[in-house]
Design an enzyme around this catalytic site. Structure first.
Site, PDB file in Angstrom:
ATOM      1  N   ASP A  41      35.312  24.308  33.065  1.00 19.98           N
ATOM      2  CA  ASP A  41      35.687  25.730  33.661  1.00 19.98           C
ATOM      3  C   ASP A  41      35.090  26.538  32.597  1.00 19.98           C
ATOM      4  O   ASP A  41      35.248  26.435  31.436  1.00 19.98           O
ATOM      5  CB  ASP A  41      36.655  25.830  34.306  1.00 19.98           C
ATOM      6  CG  ASP A  41      36.783  27.228  35.036  1.00 19.98           C
ATOM      7  OD1 ASP A  41      35.899  27.550  35.779  1.00 19.98           O
ATOM      8  OD2 ASP A  41      37.964  27.611  34.897  1.00 19.98           O
ATOM      9  N   ASP A  47      35.420  30.847  33.317  1.00 16.41           N
ATOM     10  CA  ASP A  47      36.520  31.707  33.331  1.00 16.41           C
ATOM     11  C   ASP A  47      37.664  31.302  32.915  1.00 16.41           C
ATOM     12  O   ASP A  47      38.399  30.554  33.541  1.00 16.41           O
ATOM     13  CB  ASP A  47      36.411  32.485  34.694  1.00 16.41           C
ATOM     14  CG  ASP A  47      34.843  33.016  34.935  1.00 16.41           C
ATOM     15  OD1 ASP A  47      34.114  33.493  34.106  1.00 16.41           O
ATOM     16  OD2 ASP A  47      34.772  32.911  36.298  1.00 16.41           O
TER      17      ASP A  47
END
Length: 173
Positions: free
Chosen positions: A6, A8
């Site tokens: 991922d 963020d």
């Protein structure tokens, strides 16, 4: 092996960007410690929460994020050992698609555009390892699940955890 990571709050520091913008807008001194166990928007007065929630809708928000410490070095090494993909839920903020791609070009040029999955939901991911800061993204993943520590998830249990990128390196390199 296929590794999904991922963006963020895993290798792009959105959490502290929210704090910085909030402090500038309201002349406050909110800190990461003030937000432990909560989202930034949950850590401010109710009448200011919509401002924080709208940061990600602001042009330039994702483009201005700072890489999280040691992420560039460790991800570069991981990309040599794994079939590495960035998997970021980007559809909620359509302006983030271009900004995230441009940001990756600048800070992580070794991650080819073909290895960037900017999607709406991560339930479609099928691979060996997923590193994410959101337990709901890890829940249904069939492979190895690593929760990357962010202030909002410090109370989440039930997952293998990495507090920083050096720990990710220790786990996977």
């Amino acid at each position: 092996m296929t590794l999904f990571v991922d963006m963020d709050e895993v290798f792009a520091d959105a959490f502290n960007a929210h704090i910085t913008l909030y402090n500038a807008e309201f002349n406050e001194n909110l800190t990461e410690m003030d937000c432990m166990g909560r989202e930034v928007w949950q850590s401010v007065p109710v009448e200011r929460q919509s401002s924080v929630r709208n940061h990600a809708r602001t042009d330039g928000f994702f483009r201005a994020l700072e890489p999280i410490k040691d992420s560039q070095k460790v991800l570069k090494e991981l990309s040599k050992k794994y079939d590495l993909y960035v998997a970021s839920a980007a559809m909620e903020y359509p302006n983030s698609l271009r900004e995230k791609s441009d940001w990756l070009d600048e800070h992580f040029p070794f991650i080819h555009w073909r290895n960037r999955i900017l999607c709406g939901s991560k339930h479609i991911l099928n691979g060996d390892i997923l590193i994410d800061d959101r337990s709901y993204n890890l829940e249904h993943f069939q492979g190895r699940k690593i929760l990357f520590t962010s202030p909002h998830n410090i109370h989440t249990t039930g997952y293998e955890r990495a507090d920083n990128w050096l720990e990710v390196g220790d786990l996977l390199l």
